[in-house]
Motif scaffolding. Structure first.
Motif, PDB file in Angstrom:
ATOM      1  N   THR A 127       0.841  -1.183   0.000  1.00  0.00           N
ATOM      2  CA  THR A 127       0.000   0.000   0.000  1.00  0.00           C
ATOM      3  C   THR A 127       0.882   1.240   0.000  1.00  0.00           C
ATOM      4  O   THR A 127       1.768   1.376   0.856  1.00  0.00           O
ATOM      5  CB  THR A 127      -0.905   0.038   1.250  1.00  0.00           C
ATOM      6  OG1 THR A 127      -1.679  -1.168   1.312  1.00  0.00           O
ATOM      7  CG2 THR A 127      -1.834   1.241   1.205  1.00  0.00           C
ATOM      8  N   VAL A 128       0.659   2.125  -0.946  1.00  0.00           N
ATOM      9  CA  VAL A 128       1.412   3.375  -0.997  1.00  0.00           C
ATOM     10  C   VAL A 128       0.840   4.335   0.035  1.00  0.00           C
ATOM     11  O   VAL A 128      -0.369   4.598   0.056  1.00  0.00           O
ATOM     12  CB  VAL A 128       1.347   3.996  -2.404  1.00  0.00           C
ATOM     13  CG1 VAL A 128       2.043   5.354  -2.414  1.00  0.00           C
ATOM     14  CG2 VAL A 128       1.995   3.063  -3.422  1.00  0.00           C
ATOM     15  N   LEU A 129       1.698   4.874   0.887  1.00  0.00           N
ATOM     16  CA  LEU A 129       1.278   5.811   1.915  1.00  0.00           C
ATOM     17  C   LEU A 129       1.442   7.263   1.466  1.00  0.00           C
ATOM     18  O   LEU A 129       0.625   8.115   1.785  1.00  0.00           O
ATOM     19  CB  LEU A 129       2.064   5.579   3.204  1.00  0.00           C
ATOM     20  CG  LEU A 129       1.920   4.179   3.824  1.00  0.00           C
ATOM     21  CD1 LEU A 129       2.783   4.061   5.074  1.00  0.00           C
ATOM     22  CD2 LEU A 129       0.463   3.864   4.143  1.00  0.00           C
ATOM     23  N   ASP A 131       4.378   9.846  -1.369  1.00  0.00           N
ATOM     24  CA  ASP A 131       5.292   9.763  -2.508  1.00  0.00           C
ATOM     25  C   ASP A 131       6.642   9.158  -2.164  1.00  0.00           C
ATOM     26  O   ASP A 131       7.453   8.882  -3.059  1.00  0.00           O
ATOM     27  CB  ASP A 131       5.484  11.144  -3.141  1.00  0.00           C
ATOM     28  CG  ASP A 131       6.178  12.121  -2.194  1.00  0.00           C
ATOM     29  OD1 ASP A 131       6.315  11.813  -0.996  1.00  0.00           O
ATOM     30  OD2 ASP A 131       6.572  13.204  -2.671  1.00  0.00           O
ATOM     31  N   SER A 132       6.901   8.930  -0.885  1.00  0.00           N
ATOM     32  CA  SER A 132       8.199   8.366  -0.507  1.00  0.00           C
ATOM     33  C   SER A 132       8.102   7.101   0.328  1.00  0.00           C
ATOM     34  O   SER A 132       9.132   6.531   0.702  1.00  0.00           O
ATOM     35  CB  SER A 132       9.014   9.408   0.278  1.00  0.00           C
ATOM     36  OG  SER A 132       8.349   9.758   1.478  1.00  0.00           O
ATOM     37  N   THR A 133       6.898   6.626   0.622  1.00  0.00           N
ATOM     38  CA  THR A 133       6.734   5.525   1.556  1.00  0.00           C
ATOM     39  C   THR A 133       5.633   4.578   1.107  1.00  0.00           C
ATOM     40  O   THR A 133       4.566   5.013   0.668  1.00  0.00           O
ATOM     41  CB  THR A 133       6.403   6.041   2.969  1.00  0.00           C
ATOM     42  OG1 THR A 133       7.293   7.093   3.321  1.00  0.00           O
ATOM     43  CG2 THR A 133       6.518   4.925   3.994  1.00  0.00           C
ATOM     44  N   ALA A 134       5.902   3.287   1.248  1.00  0.00           N
ATOM     45  CA  ALA A 134       4.871   2.259   1.056  1.00  0.00           C
ATOM     46  C   ALA A 134       4.984   1.267   2.201  1.00  0.00           C
ATOM     47  O   ALA A 134       6.024   1.157   2.858  1.00  0.00           O
ATOM     48  CB  ALA A 134       5.025   1.566  -0.287  1.00  0.00           C
ATOM     49  N   THR A 135       3.908   0.541   2.436  1.00  0.00           N
ATOM     50  CA  THR A 135       3.896  -0.450   3.500  1.00  0.00           C
ATOM     51  C   THR A 135       3.422  -1.785   2.932  1.00  0.00           C
ATOM     52  O   THR A 135       2.895  -1.854   1.825  1.00  0.00           O
ATOM     53  CB  THR A 135       2.993   0.005   4.662  1.00  0.00           C
ATOM     54  OG1 THR A 135       3.121  -0.923   5.750  1.00  0.00           O
ATOM     55  CG2 THR A 135       1.531   0.074   4.236  1.00  0.00           C
ATOM     56  N   GLY A 136       3.625  -2.842   3.697  1.00  0.00           N
ATOM     57  CA  GLY A 136       3.215  -4.182   3.269  1.00  0.00           C
ATOM     58  C   GLY A 136       4.026  -5.235   3.985  1.00  0.00           C
ATOM     59  O   GLY A 136       5.107  -4.964   4.517  1.00  0.00           O
ATOM     60  N   GLN A 137       3.529  -6.466   3.995  1.00  0.00           N
ATOM     61  CA  GLN A 137       4.166  -7.554   4.733  1.00  0.00           C
ATOM     62  C   GLN A 137       5.525  -7.900   4.112  1.00  0.00           C
ATOM     63  O   GLN A 137       5.620  -8.315   2.980  1.00  0.00           O
ATOM     64  CB  GLN A 137       3.249  -8.778   4.772  1.00  0.00           C
ATOM     65  CG  GLN A 137       2.694  -9.180   3.425  1.00  0.00           C
ATOM     66  CD  GLN A 137       1.550 -10.180   3.506  1.00  0.00           C
ATOM     67  OE1 GLN A 137       1.210 -10.695   4.561  1.00  0.00           O
ATOM     68  NE2 GLN A 137       0.946 -10.466   2.359  1.00  0.00           N
ATOM     69  N   GLY A 138       6.581  -7.665   4.891  1.00  0.00           N
ATOM     70  CA  GLY A 138       7.925  -7.970   4.420  1.00  0.00           C
ATOM     71  C   GLY A 138       8.451  -7.022   3.373  1.00  0.00           C
ATOM     72  O   GLY A 138       9.393  -7.355   2.652  1.00  0.00           O
ATOM     73  N   VAL A 139       7.908  -5.799   3.280  1.00  0.00           N
ATOM     74  CA  VAL A 139       8.269  -4.903   2.182  1.00  0.00           C
ATOM     75  C   VAL A 139       9.738  -4.490   2.238  1.00  0.00           C
ATOM     76  O   VAL A 139      10.370  -4.287   1.194  1.00  0.00           O
ATOM     77  CB  VAL A 139       7.334  -3.673   2.161  1.00  0.00           C
ATOM     78  CG1 VAL A 139       7.607  -2.731   3.318  1.00  0.00           C
ATOM     79  CG2 VAL A 139       7.420  -2.939   0.844  1.00  0.00           C
ATOM     80  N   ASN A 140      10.305  -4.387   3.450  1.00  0.00           N
ATOM     81  CA  ASN A 140      11.750  -4.148   3.496  1.00  0.00           C
ATOM     82  C   ASN A 140      12.507  -5.348   4.042  1.00  0.00           C
ATOM     83  O   ASN A 140      13.681  -5.535   3.725  1.00  0.00           O
ATOM     84  CB  ASN A 140      12.087  -2.844   4.250  1.00  0.00           C
ATOM     85  CG  ASN A 140      11.986  -2.937   5.753  1.00  0.00           C
ATOM     86  OD1 ASN A 140      12.595  -3.758   6.401  1.00  0.00           O
ATOM     87  ND2 ASN A 140      11.205  -2.042   6.326  1.00  0.00           N
TER      88      ASN A 140
END
Length: 431
Positions: A127-129, A131-140
Motif C-alpha cells: 500500500t502506498v502511503l 510519494d516516498s513511503t509504502a507499507t506491506g508484509q515484508g516490504v523491506n
C-alpha cells in the motif's frame, strides 16, 4: 582476527574517509540509467512478491515467492533449482540460482523468501502511503532486498556485464524461523557459500551510507529452578528456604547487574513460568502456571537468548552465567543449559575492505562515503552461518522502518539509489 571496539572504529573510519575518486565510468552510467528507466518494473515485482503471504510456516506461499523470483532469474540466464528440506523440518525449502562466467570473484548473494507475517498476523498487502513511503508484509525485510538483487542483476545483464560473472543467488525459505536442527536447515547453504569468494547479504539497509561489516551471533539458554515447597508462612526461613521465584529473581537481576554493561553483549529472558504448578510447551514457547499465594513456589522455568560479537565473548558470558546460577539461595537448586544458534559475524579485515569498496561506490554516485554500522544494532542473519569462510557484507537491501511489525515500510526515495549501489558494487567486484 580480533578487534577491540576502538580498533573497529578506527578501521571503519579509515574505510569511510579514504581518498576516493568521484566519478562513474561510462558503463556504470549506463547501469544507473537502466535502473532509473526500469524502476517501475522493479516496483511492480516488489508489489507482486509482497502481495503473496510468505510467513515462514506458510510453505506454499514461500514457494510461490520463490517461483516468482526464479522466473526473473531464468530470463537472465541463471540455472535455478529448488532445494527441499527434510519433511521433519516442516519448512518450504530454498531457491538457488547459479550463473557461471569466465572471470572475476565468485559472488554469493543472499536473500530470504519468508517473512515473520503468517497468514493470521495483522499485516496487509502493498500500500502506498505517500510519494516516498509504502507499507506491506515484508516490504523491506526482506522482499525489498530480494528485488534489489534481481533489479541489479537485470541492469548488469542489460549492459552486457553479467555474461562473464560467477554468481550464486541463494534465497532461503526459513530465515525468520529456521528449521531445526539448524545445521541440517543450512547445510546446502553453507556448502555452496564455501565455493565462493565474497558473500553479500541484502537484509534491510540503514540508509544509503551504512552497511554491516559485523553482526552479532545468537544462542539460547534455559534456566530451571526447583525448591522446597510448603506453606507460604515459612518463606525465607531456614526450614523452608526462599522458593523458586525468589531464586529466579536473584539470578535474573544478577545477570543484569554483572553482564548488562558489556558492549555488544545482550541477554533477554523471553519466557518465565513459576508457581505452585507449572507446565511448559517448548515447541510453541508457551507456559501455564497455577499460582496459589499460600504455597511456596517449587519450580520456575525461564528461557532466553544471548547475543554476542565473538565466540570469546559468548563463552565468557556463559561462564559468568553458570557461576551466578550456582550460587543458590537456601532451599533452591538451579541449572542452566545453553544451545547454539547463529554464530557471530566479526568485523574482519576482509569485511572492512568491502566497506571501503562500497564507500567508493556511494561517493562516485554522489551520495558521500559509506561506513560500517554499529554491530550492536543488528542481530544474527543467514550470512552469520558462513562468515567464518569468506569475506562478508550485509545491509545492502531496501531501507525503511518497522521491520517485523504491522506497518513495516519501505523508503521509495532511497530505493533506486540502493539498486544502483548494488549493481555498481557487483560490477566492480567481478571486474
Amino acid at each position: 582476527m580480533k578487534l577491540t571496539a576502538f580498533a573497529l572504529l578506527i578501521f571503519i573510519t579509515c574505510a569511510a574517509n579514504a581518498p576516493l575518486q568521484a566519478q562513474l565510468s561510462p558503463t556504470e552510467k549506463k547501469l544507473t540509467d537502466y535502473v532509473d528507466s526500469h524502476l517501475n518494473a522493479s516496483i511492480q515485482l516488489l508489489i507482486n512478491s509482497v502481495n503473496i503471504n510468505s510467513g515462514t510456516l506458510n510453505l506454499e506461499g514461500v514457494k510461490k515467492v520463490g517461483a516468482l523470483y526464479a522466473h526473473e532469474l531464468q530470463i537472465l540466464g541463471f540455472h535455478t533449482e529448488w532445494v527441499s528440506e527434510p519433511d521433519s523440518l516442516h519448512r518450504a525449502g530454498h531457491l538457488v540460482a547459479t550463473h557461471t562466467g569466465k572471470k572475476g570473484k565468485h559472488l554469493f548473494l543472499i536473500g530470504h523468501l519468508d517473512t515473520v507475517f503468517e497468514p493470521d498476523m495483522p499485516a496487509g498487502p502493498y500500500t502506498v502511503l505517500n510519494d516516498s513511503t509504502a507499507t506491506g508484509q515484508g516490504v523491506n525485510d526482506m522482499k525489498g532486498g530480494d528485488v534489489v538483487i534481481i533489479s541489479a542483476l537485470q541492469a548488469l545483464a542489460a549492459t552486457n556485464q553479467l555474461k562473464d560473472m560467477n554468481i550464486i543467488v541463494y534465497f532461503t525459505g526459513d530465515e525468520e524461523r529456521s528449521g531445526t536442527p539448524h545445521a541440517v536447515a543450512r547445510h546446502d547453504f553453507i556448502e555452496r557459500a564455501r565455493t565462493c569468494d565474497i558473500a553479500l547479504a541484502f537484509e534491510t539497509a540503514k540508509g544509503l551510507n551504512t552497511v554491516a561489516a559485523a553482526r552479532r551471533g545468537a544462542s539460547g539458554w534455559v534456566l530451571d529452578i526447583t525448591a522446597k515447597t510448603g506453606h507460604s508462612a515459612g518463606i525465607l526461613t531456614d526450614s523452608s528456604g526462599d522458593g523458586a521465584i525468589y531464586e529466579a529473581a536473584r539470578i535474573l537481576n544478577t545477570f543484569r547487574e554483572e553482564l548488562g554493561h558489556e558492549q555488544y553483549l545482550t541477554f533477554n529472558p523471553g519466557l518465565i513460568v513459576g508457581g505452585s504448578e507449572i507446565q511448559v510447551d517448548p515447541q510453541d514457547a508457551r507456559g501455564t502456571a497455577l499460582g496459589k499465594t499460600n504455597i511456596i513456589s517449587p519450580a520456575t522455568h525461564i528461557t532466553g537468548d544471548l547475543r554476542f560479537l565473538s565466540d570469546g565473548q559468548k563463552d565468557s558470558a556463559r561462564a559468568k552465567m553458570r557461576s551466578i546460577v550456582a550460587a543458590s539461595l537456601p532451599g533452591t537448586h538451579a541449572t542452566i543449559r545453553f544451545s547454539d544458534g547463529l554464530p557471530a559475524m566479526p568485523p574482519t579485515t576482509g569485511n572492512l575492505r568491502l566497506v571501503s569498496l562500497t564507500s567508493q561506490v556511494t561517493t562516485d554516485l554522489g551520495l558521500g562515503p559509506t561506513a560500517g554500522g554499529d554491530p550492536g544494532a543488528r542481530g544474527a542473519g543467514d550470512i552469520s552461518d558462513i562468515a567464518q569462510y569468506l569475506d562478508c557484507l550485509d545491509g545492502l537491501g531496501a531501507s525503511g522502518t518497522g521491520a517485523h511489525k504491522a506497518g513495516e515500510t519501505i523508503n521509495l526515495k532511497e530505493y533506486p539509489w540502493l539498486i544502483k549501489r548494488a549493481a555498481i558494487l557487483l560490477a566492480r567486484l567481478a571486474d
